[in-house]
Motif scaffolding. Structure first.
Motif, PDB file in Angstrom:
ATOM      1  N   SER A 208      34.144  57.391  31.625  1.00 49.15           N
ATOM      2  CA  SER A 208      34.129  58.685  32.303  1.00 49.15           C
ATOM      3  C   SER A 208      34.218  59.791  31.256  1.00 49.15           C
ATOM      4  O   SER A 208      35.316  60.126  30.785  1.00 49.15           O
ATOM      5  N   PRO A 209      33.094  60.369  30.836  1.00 50.98           N
ATOM      6  CA  PRO A 209      33.111  61.354  29.746  1.00 50.98           C
ATOM      7  C   PRO A 209      34.057  62.527  30.000  1.00 50.98           C
ATOM      8  O   PRO A 209      34.669  63.046  29.054  1.00 50.98           O
ATOM      9  N   TYR A 210      34.183  62.934  31.255  1.00 46.95           N
ATOM     10  CA  TYR A 210      35.050  64.068  31.574  1.00 46.95           C
ATOM     11  C   TYR A 210      36.489  63.775  31.193  1.00 46.95           C
ATOM     12  O   TYR A 210      37.238  64.684  30.831  1.00 46.95           O
ATOM     13  N   HIS A 211      36.873  62.500  31.261  1.00 48.05           N
ATOM     14  CA  HIS A 211      38.240  62.128  30.922  1.00 48.05           C
ATOM     15  C   HIS A 211      38.380  61.665  29.483  1.00 48.05           C
ATOM     16  O   HIS A 211      39.474  61.699  28.917  1.00 48.05           O
ATOM     17  N   LEU A 212      37.291  61.235  28.888  1.00 48.56           N
ATOM     18  CA  LEU A 212      37.326  60.788  27.498  1.00 48.56           C
ATOM     19  C   LEU A 212      37.268  61.939  26.503  1.00 48.56           C
ATOM     20  O   LEU A 212      37.551  61.749  25.312  1.00 48.56           O
ATOM     21  N   PHE A 213      36.894  63.107  26.965  1.00 51.64           N
ATOM     22  CA  PHE A 213      36.824  64.258  26.063  1.00 51.64           C
ATOM     23  C   PHE A 213      38.194  64.539  25.455  1.00 51.64           C
ATOM     24  O   PHE A 213      39.217  64.564  26.150  1.00 51.64           O
ATOM     25  N   ASP A 214      38.224  64.763  24.161  1.00 48.77           N
ATOM     26  CA  ASP A 214      39.453  65.049  23.411  1.00 48.77           C
ATOM     27  C   ASP A 214      39.258  66.353  22.653  1.00 48.77           C
ATOM     28  O   ASP A 214      38.425  66.435  21.745  1.00 48.77           O
ATOM     29  N   ALA A 215      39.994  67.362  23.037  1.00 47.47           N
ATOM     30  CA  ALA A 215      39.834  68.682  22.425  1.00 47.47           C
ATOM     31  C   ALA A 215      40.097  68.666  20.926  1.00 47.47           C
ATOM     32  O   ALA A 215      39.677  69.586  20.210  1.00 47.47           O
ATOM     33  N   LYS A 216      40.790  67.632  20.421  1.00 51.30           N
ATOM     34  CA  LYS A 216      41.122  67.576  18.998  1.00 51.30           C
ATOM     35  C   LYS A 216      39.987  66.960  18.167  1.00 51.30           C
ATOM     36  O   LYS A 216      40.030  67.027  16.937  1.00 51.30           O
ATOM     37  N   LYS A 217      39.004  66.356  18.837  1.00 49.10           N
ATOM     38  CA  LYS A 217      37.939  65.683  18.111  1.00 49.10           C
ATOM     39  C   LYS A 217      36.757  66.616  17.861  1.00 49.10           C
ATOM     40  O   LYS A 217      36.580  67.615  18.556  1.00 49.10           O
ATOM     41  N   ASP A 218      35.957  66.268  16.864  1.00 45.88           N
ATOM     42  CA  ASP A 218      34.729  67.004  16.586  1.00 45.88           C
ATOM     43  C   ASP A 218      33.576  66.365  17.353  1.00 45.88           C
ATOM     44  O   ASP A 218      33.469  65.133  17.427  1.00 45.88           O
ATOM     45  N   TYR A 219      32.706  67.206  17.901  1.00 41.20           N
ATOM     46  CA  TYR A 219      31.555  66.733  18.657  1.00 41.20           C
ATOM     47  C   TYR A 219      30.292  67.421  18.163  1.00 41.20           C
ATOM     48  O   TYR A 219      30.339  68.573  17.702  1.00 41.20           O
ATOM     49  N   PRO A 220      29.157  66.754  18.244  1.00 41.97           N
ATOM     50  CA  PRO A 220      27.898  67.381  17.829  1.00 41.97           C
ATOM     51  C   PRO A 220      27.503  68.490  18.792  1.00 41.97           C
ATOM     52  O   PRO A 220      27.978  68.548  19.929  1.00 41.97           O
ATOM     53  N   PRO A 221      26.622  69.392  18.373  1.00 41.45           N
ATOM     54  CA  PRO A 221      26.114  70.437  19.271  1.00 41.45           C
ATOM     55  C   PRO A 221      25.549  69.815  20.544  1.00 41.45           C
ATOM     56  O   PRO A 221      24.854  68.793  20.487  1.00 41.45           O
ATOM     57  N   THR A 222      25.841  70.443  21.683  1.00 43.73           N
ATOM     58  CA  THR A 222      25.512  69.850  22.978  1.00 43.73           C
ATOM     59  C   THR A 222      24.893  70.882  23.904  1.00 43.73           C
ATOM     60  O   THR A 222      25.304  72.053  23.910  1.00 43.73           O
ATOM     61  N   LEU A 223      23.921  70.428  24.704  1.00 48.00           N
ATOM     62  CA  LEU A 223      23.312  71.247  25.752  1.00 48.00           C
ATOM     63  C   LEU A 223      23.396  70.489  27.070  1.00 48.00           C
ATOM     64  O   LEU A 223      22.918  69.359  27.177  1.00 48.00           O
ATOM     65  N   PHE A 224      24.030  71.121  28.079  1.00 49.34           N
ATOM     66  CA  PHE A 224      24.052  70.583  29.428  1.00 49.34           C
ATOM     67  C   PHE A 224      23.006  71.310  30.267  1.00 49.34           C
ATOM     68  O   PHE A 224      22.893  72.536  30.212  1.00 49.34           O
ATOM     69  N   MET A 225      22.255  70.536  31.068  1.00 47.72           N
ATOM     70  CA  MET A 225      21.232  71.122  31.932  1.00 47.72           C
ATOM     71  C   MET A 225      21.340  70.489  33.321  1.00 47.72           C
ATOM     72  O   MET A 225      21.480  69.271  33.449  1.00 47.72           O
ATOM     73  N   THR A 226      21.273  71.324  34.364  1.00 46.24           N
ATOM     74  CA  THR A 226      21.341  70.810  35.718  1.00 46.24           C
ATOM     75  C   THR A 226      20.653  71.775  36.666  1.00 46.24           C
ATOM     76  O   THR A 226      19.977  72.715  36.231  1.00 46.24           O
ATOM     77  N   SER A 227      20.812  71.540  37.973  1.00 45.03           N
ATOM     78  CA  SER A 227      20.168  72.367  38.991  1.00 45.03           C
ATOM     79  C   SER A 227      21.140  72.645  40.120  1.00 45.03           C
ATOM     80  O   SER A 227      21.837  71.739  40.589  1.00 45.03           O
ATOM     81  N   THR A 228      21.172  73.899  40.560  1.00 44.93           N
ATOM     82  CA  THR A 228      22.020  74.266  41.693  1.00 44.93           C
ATOM     83  C   THR A 228      21.608  73.507  42.941  1.00 44.93           C
ATOM     84  O   THR A 228      22.450  73.139  43.770  1.00 44.93           O
TER      85      THR A 228
END
Length: 723
Positions: free
Chosen positions: A641-661
Motif C-alpha cells: 500500500s504505497p500510501y502507507h509505505l511512504f516515509d517522509a524521511k526517505k528520498d524519492y525520485p521526481p514524481t508526477l501523479f495523473m488522474t481524472s475527476t
C-alpha cells in the motif's frame, strides 16, 4: 464491439471489466516486504487527507486546480511542450489511421474521432467501398452535433444492434450507450438505423453502471440501478430484469437477483440461427462466475462448470478455458487448457471433453475466435503470437492445421467478421516499430491486406530486442526493449520502462505514434516488462502474483530495471517508469519500495491507499486480486500500500501523479491523497487531474494529447537533467 454470440455473456462481461480496468495503459508476504520497506501503519479515520476523497467538493476541486496550475506552469509553458502536444494531437487526429470496422448486417460500421469531430462519428460503409484508399462514409450519429443540440458532453460507449430474423436484411434498431464525460456510468437509448433518428418513447435506461441487451424487437434484458439495494457493493448491477416495450421500467420482470457482495449480474440472448438460447451471468468476483441457461418457462439451469473457468457457448459447443485443473470424465485437464464438449450433452450430465489446447512452459492461449466452420486459436509463445486452426468433425474429432498466410512477425490480433455467415476473419499485425496492418482472410486462403497505418515517426534508427531478467526467486521474466541501433552502452540513455502486471492482462508489442514521437525520436529507449500478475504465460503467471504473493510482481519489475542497468543500457538517474490503473499501483510501489532504482516516476489513475480501496467506487470488485483489508489480509496488503509505505524521511525520485475527476472506477482520491502527503513532506512531486475522461484519463484527442505531452515532457526533463 459487442460479441457475435451473446451466449458468451459471462466471458465478455468479465473480459470487458478487466480490459476496461487496464484501459489507462498507452496499463506479499505478510510483514516487511522483500525490498526492506517498513511495515505499514493501519490507516485510521484521522487521515488528514480524507477530505480529498470528496470528488466534486469545492475545497477538493480548488486544491486540484491549484495543483494543476503548478504542473502546467512547470511543464506546459515551453515551445517544446507545445510542439510535442501538437505532434501527438496530429497523430491522434490523423485521417490516415486505420478505421476499425464491425459488420452489422450488410454494412461495416466504424466509430471515428479526428480534429473536426472531437467526440466522434458513428458511420458506415460497404466492404467494396472500405477496400478503397478513401472510402465514402455515411454518417449515422454525429456525437458532436448531438452534444451541441442537447447541451451535453456525451462520450461514445458503443452500439448493440438487433439482428433481423432474415439475416439478408439490414438491422433496424440499435441500443446506443452514451457516457457523460467518459465515466463508466452511462445511459442506453434506442436508435432507428433506417431513419437515423432516436426512437421517441423507445427503450431508455437512465444513467447508471449496467447495460441493456436485446431479446427480440419488443423485449430486452436490463441490468442497472433500479433503486435502493439493486446494486452490488462493487457498484455494479445485482438485479437483471426482462423489460417489455411500452411498459415502465419499474414494471420490468425480475429474471435473477444476486447477492450484495456479488460483483455483477447480467443476462443476454444468443440469437445464432438454430441455437437460440438465453443466459444469465452471475459474476461473484474477477475470474469467479456462474452461468445459467434460462429455459422457456423462465427457470434457470446452471452450467455446472468450474467457477474459475471462462465459459462460452457457440452453436452446439461448450468451450471451457481453464484457470485451475479440472477433472471430468475420469481425466484431469491442466490449468490454461481449452477444452470442448457438446453443450446439450454436458447439460444432460455427460462430461466428455476434447482438448483443443494445452499450455507448456513457454506457451499460453491468448484468445480464440469462431468463424462459421472453424475455431482459430491465438497462442502466445514467449510473448509472440502464433495462429492455429481447428475444425470440428461430425464424429467429435477436431482437425488441426496451420493458419494460411499467418504473419511471422509482430503481435497478431484475430477476430471474426461474421461468425454466423462466413469463415472470414480480421487480422491485425503490429510491433513497436511497424505501423498496424489490417487484413481480411478467409480460412484456408491468403490474407488480403486492406489497410496500413501510416508511419508517425522515424523508426529506421531503432531496433527491437527481447531479453529475460532473473527475478528474486529465480523466475525468468521477459521484457522487450526498443533502442537506437548501435546504442552506446554507457548507462546514460534516458529509458522509459512501462508495466502493468495484473488481472491476467498481457502486454504485447504494439505501434504507438505517441511513444515514437514523444520518446523514441528523441533518442530514448522504451522498455515493456511482462511481469507476473499479467497473462503472458496464462493463469499460472497471473496467479503467481495474487494477494499475499503480490510482491512477486514488484520483484519482477525491479529485476527488469536492474537488468537494464546491468546491461548499461541506462542507469538509475536516467531510468523512468510509467503505469496506469493497476500499473499505477505498480509504479506507486516502485516509488516507495525501490526509489533508488529510478530517476523519475509517472503514476496514472492509480490505486494507492490499499486500506480503503475497496470502499471507493468499484474497488470492492478487485478483492480477488488484492485481498480484503478489513480482514487479516491487511497483514500482507499493507506491504504493498504505497500510501502507507511512504516515509517522509526517505528520498524519492521526481514524481508526477495523473488522474481524472470523472474516473468512476478508480477513485481520484488515491492520487490526490498521495500527492498531498508527498507535497507536505516537501518531496519533488507534481500533479495533474483532468476534469473529464473517466478511467482512460481523457475524453477526446485534445485532452489525450495534452496529458501524454505532460508525461513525456516531465520524464524527458527529469531523466536528462537528473540534478
Amino acid at each position: 464491439m459487442p460479441p457475435q454470440s451473446q451466449a458468451r455473456l459471462s466471458v465478455w462481461i468479465r473480459i470487458g471489466l478487466v480490459a476496461a480496468f487496464a484501459a489507462a495503459a498507452p496499463s506479499f508476504a505478510a510483514g516487511p516486504s522483500p525490498s526492506g520497506a517498513q511495515e505499514a501503519t493501519v490507516n485510521t479515520p484521522t487521515d488528514p487527507y480524507l477530505w480529498l476523497e470528496d470528488v466534486g467538493g469545492d475545497r477538493a476541486l480548488a486544491w486540484v486546480r491549484e495543483r494543476n496550475a503548478a504542473a502546467e506552469a512547470e511543464l506546459a509553458s515551453t515551445p517544446q511542450f507545445k510542439q510535442l502536444k501538437g505532434d501527438i494531437r496530429e497523430i491522434l487526429d490523423s485521417d490516415a489511421k486505420i478505421p476499425a470496422v464491425e459488420k452489422i448486417g450488410p454494412h461495416y460500421y466504424n466509430f471515428w474521432k479526428d480534429k473536426q469531430h472531437e467526440r466522434g462519428l458513428w458511420r458506415r460503409t460497404t466492404l467494396d467501398e472500405y477496400r478503397k484508399p478513401n472510402p465514402k462514409w455515411e454518417t449515422v450519429i454525429d456525437l458532436d452535433a448531438l452534444n451541441k443540440a442537447e447541451g451535453e458532453n456525451w462520450v461514445w460507449h458503443g452500439a448493440n444492434c438487433l439482428k433481423p430474423t432474415d439475416r439478408s436484411q439490414a438491422p433496424e434498431r440499435c441500443l446506443i450507450a452514451l457516457s457523460r464525460g467518459g465515466a463508466d456510468a452511462d445511459v442506453t437509448r434506442e436508435f432507428d438505423l433506417t431513419t437515423k433518428q432516436w426512437i421517441k418513447d423507445g427503450f431508455f435506461r437512465p444513467e447508471a453502471k449496467g447495460g441493456t441487451d436485446w431479446i427480440d424487437r419488443d423485449n430486452v434484458y436490463v441490468y442497472t440501478d433500479f433503486g435502493a439495494g439493486s446494486m452490488t457493493e462493487s457498484g455494479y448491477p445485482r438485479v437483471v430484469k426482462q423489460w417489455r416495450r411500452g411498459t415502465p421500467l419499474a414494471q420490468a420482470k425480475t429474471v435473477y437477483e444476486g447477492k450484495p457482495d456479488d460483483m455483477y449480474i447480467a443476462a443476454g440472448h444468443d440469437d445464432t440461427p438454430g441455437f437460440e438460447r438465453d443466459f444469465v451471468s452471475r459474476t461473484l468476483a474477477f475470474y469467479n462466475d456462474e452461468l445459467y441457461l434460462r429455459t422457456a418457462d423462465g427457470t434457470l439451469k446452471k452450467v455446472d462448470a468450474p467457477n474459475s473457468a471462462n465459459k462460452s457457448v457457440h452453436k452446439e459447443w461448450l468451450v471451457l478455458e481453464l484457470r485451475e485443473p479440472y477433472t471430468a470424465g475420469g481425466k484431469t485437464y491442466p490449468a490454461g487448457s481449452l477444452i470442448a464438449a457438446k453443450f446439450d450433452d454436458f447439460m444432460a450430465g455427460k462430461r466428455e471433453f476434447t482438448t483443443l489446447f494445452e499450455p507448456d512452459e513457454h506457451s499460453s492461449l491468448s484468445s480464440f475466435t469462431w468463424t462459421k466452420s472453424h475455431l482459430v486459436l491465438n497462442v502466445l509463445e514467449d510473448v509472440k503470437n502464433r495462429l492455429r486452426v481447428l475444425t470440428p468433425k461430425s464424429e467429435g474429432e477436431w482437425a488441426r492445421s496451420e493458419f494460411t498466410g499467418a504473419p511471422t512477425f509482430g503481435t497478431i490480433g484475430v477476430d471474426d467478421v461474421d461468425a454466423d455467415e462466413s469463415d472470414a476473419v480480421w487480422l491485425t499485425v503490429t510491433d513497436y516499430l511497424t505501423p498496424s496492418t489490417l487484413s481480411i482472410a478467409t480460412i484456408g486462403e491468403q490474407p488480403e491486406v486492406l489497410k496500413t497505418m501510416p508511419t508517425f515517426f522515424d523508426a529506421s534508427k531503432h531496433e527491437i530486442a527481447q531479453h529475460f531478467a532473473t527475478s528474486k526467486d529465480g523466475t525468468k521474466v521477459p521484457y522487450f526493449i526498443v533502442k537506437p541501433k548501435g546504442l552506446k552502452l554507457d548507462g546514460t540513455t534516458p529509458t522509459l520502462l512501462y508495466g502493468y502486471g495484473g488481472f491476467e492482462i498481457s502486454l504485447t508489442p504494439g505501434y504507438s505514434g505517441s511513444v515514437g514521437k514523444g520518446w523514441l525520436e528523441k533518442g530514448g529507449v522504451y522498455a515493456v516488462a511482462n511481469i507476473r500478475g499479467g497473462g503472458e504465460y496464462g493463469p499460472r503467471w497471473h496467479q503467481a502474483a495474487l494477494k499475499q504473493n503480490r510482491h512477486k510482481a514488484y520483484e519482477d519489475f525491479a529485476a527488469v530495471a536492474r537488468d537494464l542497468i546491468d546491461r548499461k543500457i541506462t542507469s538509475p538517474e536516467h531510468l523512468g517508469i510509467q503505469g496506469g490503473s493497476n500499473g499505477g499501483l505498480l509504479t506507486g510501489n516502485m516509488l516507495t519500495q525501490y526509489p533508488e532504482l529510478f530517476g523519475a516516476v509517472v503514476v496514472q489513475v492509480p490505486l494507492l491507499d490499499m486500506q480503503r480501496y475497496h470502499k471507493m467506487l468499484a474497488g470492492a470488485s478487485w478483492m480477488a486480486e488484492y485481498g480484503n483489508p478489513d480482514t487479516d489480509d491487511w497483514k500482507f496488503i499493507q506491504t504493498f500500500s504505497p500510501y502507507h509505505l511512504f516515509d517522509a524521511k526517505k528520498d524519492y525520485p521526481p514524481t508526477l501523479f495523473m488522474t481524472s475527476t470523472r474516473d468512476d472506477r478508480v477513485h481520484p482520491g488515491h492520487a490526490r491523497k498521495m500527492m498531498a502527503k508527498m507535497h507536505e513532506a516537501k518531496k519533488d512531486v507534481r500533479y495533474y487531474e483532468n476534469i473529464e475522461g473517466g478511467h482512460g484519463g481523457s475524453a477526446n484527442n485534445a485532452q489525450a494529447a495534452h496529458m501524454s505531452a505532460l508525461a513525456f515532457t516531465f520524464l524527458w526533463n527529469a531523466l536528462n537533467d537528473p540534478s
